[in-house]
Design an enzyme around this catalytic site. Structure first.
Site, PDB file in Angstrom:
ATOM      1  N   ASP A  36       0.811  -1.215   0.000  1.00  0.00           N
ATOM      2  CA  ASP A  36       0.000   0.000   0.000  1.00  0.00           C
ATOM      3  C   ASP A  36       0.853   1.278   0.000  1.00  0.00           C
ATOM      4  OD1 ASP A  36       0.981  -0.341   2.500  1.00  0.00           O
ATOM      5  OD2 ASP A  36      -0.882   0.082   3.571  1.00  0.00           O
ATOM      6  N   HIS A 242      23.049   3.220 -19.828  1.00  0.00           N
ATOM      7  CA  HIS A 242      21.992   3.453 -18.830  1.00  0.00           C
ATOM      8  C   HIS A 242      22.350   2.841 -17.474  1.00  0.00           C
ATOM      9  CE1 HIS A 242      18.879   4.072 -22.283  1.00  0.00           C
ATOM     10  NE2 HIS A 242      19.655   5.118 -22.098  1.00  0.00           N
ATOM     11  N   ASP A 259      25.681  11.568 -15.007  1.00  0.00           N
ATOM     12  CA  ASP A 259      24.587  12.126 -15.810  1.00  0.00           C
ATOM     13  C   ASP A 259      23.421  12.291 -14.854  1.00  0.00           C
ATOM     14  OD1 ASP A 259      22.483  12.701 -17.521  1.00  0.00           O
ATOM     15  OD2 ASP A 259      23.021  11.161 -18.998  1.00  0.00           O
ATOM     16  N   ASP A 270      19.344  18.360 -17.355  1.00  0.00           N
ATOM     17  CA  ASP A 270      19.985  17.114 -17.795  1.00  0.00           C
ATOM     18  C   ASP A 270      21.453  17.427 -18.110  1.00  0.00           C
ATOM     19  OD1 ASP A 270      20.628  14.689 -18.913  1.00  0.00           O
ATOM     20  OD2 ASP A 270      19.251  14.843 -20.614  1.00  0.00           O
ATOM     21  N   HIS A 349      24.904   6.731 -29.775  1.00  0.00           N
ATOM     22  CA  HIS A 349      23.642   7.464 -29.563  1.00  0.00           C
ATOM     23  C   HIS A 349      23.679   8.778 -30.330  1.00  0.00           C
ATOM     24  CE1 HIS A 349      25.538  10.207 -26.620  1.00  0.00           C
ATOM     25  NE2 HIS A 349      26.088   9.156 -26.049  1.00  0.00           N
ATOM     26  N   HIS A 353      18.449  15.797 -27.539  1.00  0.00           N
ATOM     27  CA  HIS A 353      16.989  15.614 -27.573  1.00  0.00           C
ATOM     28  C   HIS A 353      16.360  16.897 -27.070  1.00  0.00           C
ATOM     29  CE1 HIS A 353      17.432  14.982 -23.197  1.00  0.00           C
ATOM     30  NE2 HIS A 353      18.460  14.216 -23.499  1.00  0.00           N
ATOM     31  N   HIS A 360      13.207  13.698 -21.986  1.00  0.00           N
ATOM     32  CA  HIS A 360      13.171  13.542 -23.451  1.00  0.00           C
ATOM     33  C   HIS A 360      11.843  14.166 -23.860  1.00  0.00           C
ATOM     34  CE1 HIS A 360      16.013   9.856 -22.969  1.00  0.00           C
ATOM     35  NE2 HIS A 360      16.642  10.996 -22.837  1.00  0.00           N
ATOM     36  N   GLU A 383      24.991  16.499 -26.281  1.00  0.00           N
ATOM     37  CA  GLU A 383      25.630  15.489 -25.439  1.00  0.00           C
ATOM     38  C   GLU A 383      26.381  14.405 -26.208  1.00  0.00           C
ATOM     39  OE1 GLU A 383      22.883  12.675 -23.579  1.00  0.00           O
ATOM     40  OE2 GLU A 383      21.205  13.914 -24.193  1.00  0.00           O
ATOM     41  N   TYR A 387      32.657   5.862 -25.999  1.00  0.00           N
ATOM     42  CA  TYR A 387      32.624   4.722 -25.059  1.00  0.00           C
ATOM     43  C   TYR A 387      33.449   3.594 -25.664  1.00  0.00           C
ATOM     44  CZ  TYR A 387      28.635   7.703 -24.247  1.00  0.00           C
ATOM     45  OH  TYR A 387      27.840   8.806 -24.075  1.00  0.00           O
ATOM     46  N   ARG A 404      31.176  11.343 -21.614  1.00  0.00           N
ATOM     47  CA  ARG A 404      30.077  12.105 -22.219  1.00  0.00           C
ATOM     48  C   ARG A 404      30.078  13.488 -21.577  1.00  0.00           C
ATOM     49  NH1 ARG A 404      26.391   8.755 -21.690  1.00  0.00           N
ATOM     50  NH2 ARG A 404      25.216   9.378 -19.853  1.00  0.00           N
ATOM     51  N   GLU A 406      27.474  16.828 -21.455  1.00  0.00           N
ATOM     52  CA  GLU A 406      26.101  17.205 -21.831  1.00  0.00           C
ATOM     53  C   GLU A 406      25.704  18.533 -21.199  1.00  0.00           C
ATOM     54  OE1 GLU A 406      23.030  14.510 -20.352  1.00  0.00           O
ATOM     55  OE2 GLU A 406      21.650  15.246 -21.878  1.00  0.00           O
TER      56      GLU A 406
HETATM   57  N1  GLY Z   1      19.825  11.509 -18.990  1.00  0.00           N
HETATM   58  C1  GLY Z   1      19.134  11.104 -20.135  1.00  0.00           C
HETATM   59  C2  GLY Z   1      19.768  11.589 -21.347  1.00  0.00           C
HETATM   60  O1  GLY Z   1      20.841  12.151 -21.287  1.00  0.00           O
HETATM   61  O2  GLY Z   1      19.238  11.499 -22.401  1.00  0.00           O
HETATM   62 MN    MN Z   2      20.149  13.958 -22.284  1.00  0.00          MN
HETATM   63 MN    MN Z   3      21.671  13.076 -19.545  1.00  0.00          MN
END
Ligand code: GLY
Ligand code: MN
Ligand code: MN
Length: 435
Positions: A36, A242, A259, A270, A349, A353, A360, A383, A387, A404, A406
């Site tokens: 619950d 991820h 991140d 982000d 990637h 975005h 996103h 970003e 890798y 990365r 970003e």
């Molecule tokens: N943290 C999600 C992205 O960078 O897209």
């Molecule tokens: Mn992002």
């Molecule tokens: Mn991110």
């Protein structure tokens, strides 16, 4: 404009885009986590964008203007309830919600099934987020059927269901002054959190200890939650895109990729930074890091009004691919590596975005088959990354490096504005901060 006036203006804007008819926009349901106990509540982004109303169990109904009648805005929400308010906290109740949030009418949510068929009578279109929630879809169909059952008495039932998200996604893509004010603040808080995390990082500490520094900073500034689960990835973990376990110990000589971004008043930030656990980049780490940084700068330079959505990505790719060739990670010419997509072994990637209420965020990336043009008021991330997993055809000194970088970028009339500039990213700046 007050905050409430911004929400009113958005409702009016949506009503003006509807071709008559009625939009029925529910907020998100509460969700059980286990037995619950509930997950912390998060309203639906579309509903909140139009209302500023944070309580669960609420529905916005917009009746578009027709003939002499101007558009009408109706809220259904929880009734006042002395007993429940003792346990769960304050509720506006329909009367006060109507007054405070500027609706024409407001009713208890318990009257939704009773009132909705009447509101749909003689309306041609129902706007609903078809397919988002099948249980809700069935309720909407039930209301339409209830009207249809009355047709012998002379009423007509809606003959079209249209998705309000198509209209709202385009609106949400261009941020207004109120949204940008919140997004700037969210970005600042997240930048502070990253700075604190860099200072707190030392060999022997655990990823979750650094995650705690991020969450501490978010909460301390009134941001109730991260906009997405934070990634705190030491060493080889940075090559898992991820990675969210965040439970490994940090080793001297490794990089740490973070991140993370807070959500503030419904808006996401982000940020990713990558830095050395012991405060100094090794030569090879610095090579890869500076390549990604150069790719990011090239992308940011292309993030300006009139350019296509894909231009920043293409600019980043050109820099990265040249670097991969220079470092012996890819073979051939830039064109041949782009053509074969061999670079995807190290960069798999895209470069960003849309960013907004959802990390996103909504909004089409292509229109009529072409990448859409960037416009002032759009917000996006930039970003790029690199890798490098262990593999036979990869020089060993590069293995397990993941980088990365970003930032959150606002397109302006004259170029762009980096909302997350408060956290350093040049090698010497990072090394200095960590001393
Ligand atoms: N943290 C999600 C992205 O960078 O897209
Ligand atoms: Mn992002
Ligand atoms: Mn991110």
């Amino acid at each position: 404009m007050t905050a409430i006036e911004h929400y009113e203006a958005r409702r009016k804007h949506l009503a003006s885009k509807m071709k008559g008819g009625v939009a029925v926009i529910p907020t998100a349901p509460e969700r059980l986590r286990n037995r619950d106990a509930h997950y912390p509540y998060r309203f639906d982004s579309y509903f909140y964008y139009l209302t500023g109303f944070k309580e669960p169990e609420a529905v916005l109904v917009i009746i578009a203007a027709s003939g002499d009648e101007s558009a009408k805005y109706i809220l259904f929400c929880r009734d006042k309830d002395k007993e429940r308010e003792i346990w769960d906290g304050y509720r506006y109740g329909p009367a006060l919600a109507r007054e405070t949030f500027g609706f024409d009418e407001a009713y208890p949510i318990a009257q939704l099934d009773e009132k909705l068929p009447g509101l749909l009578e003689n309306q041609s279109v129902v706007y609903s987020a078809v397919g988002h929630d099948v249980v809700w879809d069935q309720r909407v169909a039930g209301w339409i059927n209830a009207v249809r059952a009355q047709t012998r008495s002379g009423v007509t039932a809606p003959h079209e269901v249209s998705d309000y998200r198509t209209l709202l996604d385009e609106m949400r893509l261009i941020k207004d002054a109120h949204e940008l004010h919140i997004m700037r603040r969210a970005a600042e808080i997240s930048a502070q959190a990253h700075c604190l995390a860099m200072k707190a990082t030392k060999p022997g500490r655990f990823e979750y200890e650094i995650e705690a520094e991020l969450l501490y900073t978010f909460h301390r500034h009134g941001a109730p939650a991260p906009a997405y689960t934070s990634i705190v990835a030491g060493g080889a973990n940075a090559c898992i895109l991820h990675y969210i376990e965040n439970n490994a110990q940090l080793n001297a000589g490794d990089l740490l990729l973070i991140d993370a971004g807070c959500e503030l008043d419904g808006y996401a930030s982000d940020i990713t930074r990558t830095f050395p656990v012991s405060g100094r980049f090794s030569a090879v780490q610095k090579d890869i890091y500076e390549l990604v940084l150069a790719a990011q700068q090239a992308a940011i330079d292309q993030a300006k009004a009139g350019n296509a959505w894909n231009d920043p990505h293409q600019a980043a790719l050109n820099v990265l691919v040249q670097g991969f060739i220079d470092f012996g990670l890819c073979q051939g010419s830039v064109d041949s590596v782009l053509e074969s997509e061999d670079y995807k072994r190290f960069y798999m990637h895209r470069t960003g975005h849309w960013l907004g209420m959802d990390v996103h965020d909504v909004g089409e990336y292509k229109q009529q088959g072409e990448w859409r043009a960037l416009q002032p008021g759009m917000t996006l991330t930039v970003e790029p990354g690199c890798y490098i997993r262990p593999a036979e055809n990869v020089p060993q000194h590069f293995w397990d490096i993941g980088v990365r970088i970003e930032d959150d970028v606002l397109i302006t009339a004259t170029g762009n504005d980096i909302l997350t500039a408060g956290v350093p990213k040049k090698v010497d700046e990072i090394e200095e901060l960590m001393q």
